[in-house]
Design a protein around this motif. Structure first.
Motif, PDB file in Angstrom:
ATOM      1  N   ILE A 192      39.160  25.379  41.091  1.00 37.10           N
ATOM      2  CA  ILE A 192      39.939  26.861  41.605  1.00 37.10           C
ATOM      3  C   ILE A 192      38.747  27.913  42.201  1.00 37.10           C
ATOM      4  O   ILE A 192      37.768  27.955  41.976  1.00 37.10           O
ATOM      5  N   THR A 193      39.339  28.346  43.311  1.00 37.95           N
ATOM      6  CA  THR A 193      38.759  29.472  43.907  1.00 37.95           C
ATOM      7  C   THR A 193      39.469  30.852  44.053  1.00 37.95           C
ATOM      8  O   THR A 193      40.724  30.801  44.477  1.00 37.95           O
ATOM      9  N   GLN A 194      38.988  31.652  43.039  1.00 40.98           N
ATOM     10  CA  GLN A 194      39.489  33.044  42.885  1.00 40.98           C
ATOM     11  C   GLN A 194      38.569  33.979  43.713  1.00 40.98           C
ATOM     12  O   GLN A 194      37.576  34.199  43.503  1.00 40.98           O
ATOM     13  N   HIS A 195      39.031  34.898  44.410  1.00 38.57           N
ATOM     14  CA  HIS A 195      38.355  35.929  45.034  1.00 38.57           C
ATOM     15  C   HIS A 195      37.711  36.900  44.068  1.00 38.57           C
ATOM     16  O   HIS A 195      38.680  37.688  43.454  1.00 38.57           O
ATOM     17  N   MET A 196      36.699  36.814  43.688  1.00 37.48           N
ATOM     18  CA  MET A 196      35.977  37.741  42.743  1.00 37.48           C
ATOM     19  C   MET A 196      34.501  37.773  42.830  1.00 37.48           C
ATOM     20  O   MET A 196      33.782  36.847  43.298  1.00 37.48           O
TER      21      MET A 196
END
Length: 356
Positions: A192-196
């Motif tokens: 998973i890549t979540q902008h955070m």
């Protein structure tokens, strides 16, 4: 004809923060600050009087904290809210809770040298307020709680080589929680890549791990990628899928922004297209911008199956829209059906039943 400015109400107990946020937002001609108030009880009356388009909301305030006020807003009068919270452990936990409740986005408030640190957030704050004004808050307000976990009937997965790659941005905390919390413990491996921000991703991983049957962790470089596990990109480094002999591994590293972001969804999807090809499933969820669209297109070209969240269930239909328009998305689905479709693709007999 000139578009109407975004009308904003600021809620923060610090007079300095109220002044700074007011000045920063007012510096953009497309934003109108209606007022800045010290607590939710005053804000409640101002919302009735002024009907703002967006609220910026502090978390720690007297008389009623921001989380409780947000719950009331989302249940009684859903509207776009951007949280302004500290980069402390408590601030990260509270902010993630706010995003799960229905806040559109957040801006991290510095804990030291507030005037300089907050000024550095000017462009981010303005962009997030404008995005919030266009967000589909009803996608959060009307969303049913996460459903029961899905159980595979039969022998399960046709191959332990199955890899699921998921990318998300604005609205992604709630979307990822919805998808992952319904998956069974023996689900395919998930990256998973979540902008955070970096200070939030480890907290987010721990929250998901407590809520899910699968094991969720922040990705570590060199860690073997295993079924029943989900790996979240650290907030300041890219996550790639790699190989070590016959095994899939996480590759974590590099801080140069790609498609404007670090971590970047495109970086993750590119690596999955290269190393997993037809053994992969790519999923692009709610988010602003176009990160992930080109990478998902590469995944589809490599033989992977690709899914996109549909407009009606997205908080921000940006990344999925660009991917769909590029023909990178094989199927668009409501958020509530994405975990089921992932499992259907990854099982040998495609038979799924709900565990009651």
């Amino acid at each position: 004809m000139t578009a109407k400015p975004v009308r904003v109400l600021i809620v923060d107990d610090s007079a300095l923060i109220r002044q700074m946020l007011s000045e920063m937002l007012s510096s953009d001609p497309e934003i109108q600050v209606l007022g800045a108030v010290p607590d939710p009880l005053v804000a409640r009356q101002k919302i009735k009087e002024l009907n703002p388009d967006v609220i910026t909301l502090d978390i720690e305030m007297p008389r009623m904290d921001g989380i409780e006020f947000l719950k009331k807003i989302m249940s009684l009068r859903p509207m776009p809210v951007v949280m302004v919270s500290t980069l402390t452990q408590h601030g990260a936990d509270a902010t993630l809770h706010a995003l799960e409740i229905g806040a559109v986005d957040y801006v991290a408030k510095p804990t030291q040298d507030i005037q300089v640190g907050l000024e550095e957030k000017r462009a981010e704050l303005i962009a997030k307020v404008k995005t919030a004004a266009r967000a589909n808050v009803m996608a959060s307000a009307s969303r049913a709680p996460a459903g029961p976990r899905l159980e595979i009937q039969g022998r399960g997965y046709s191959s332990t080589e199955k890899i699921v790659a998921i990318g998300a941005s604005t609205g992604g905390v709630e979307a990822l929680t919805s998808v992952l919390s319904t998956l069974p413990a023996d689900s395919p491996a998930i990256l998973i890549t979540q902008h955070m921000p970096a200070s939030f991703t480890s907290t987010f991983a721990r929250r998901l791990d407590r809520m899910c049957a699968i094991q969720v962790s922040e990705a570590q470089d060199g860690a073997r990628v295993l079924p029943g596990h989900a790996y979240i990109a650290p907030g300041d480094q890219h996550l790639r899928l790699g190989r070590n002999g016959a095994n899939y591994i996480c590759r974590v590293g590099g801080q140069e922004p790609v498609t404007g972001h670090c971590p970047s969804v495109d970086v993750l999807f590119d690596s999955v297209a290269k190393h997993a090809g037809q053994n992969a499933v790519g999923v692009i969820l709610t988010g602003m911008g176009k990160d992930g669209a080109a990478g998902l297109q590469k995944m589809r070209a490599s033989g992977a199956r690709t899914l996109g969240q549909d407009e009606a269930s997205c908080v921000v239909y940006g990344m999925p829209r660009v991917a769909f328009e590029m023909d990178a998305v094989e199927f668009q689905l409501p958020l509530s059906k994405i975990s089921r479709e992932i499992l259907a693709i990854c099982t040998s007999d495609n038979k799924i039943k709900i565990r009651v």
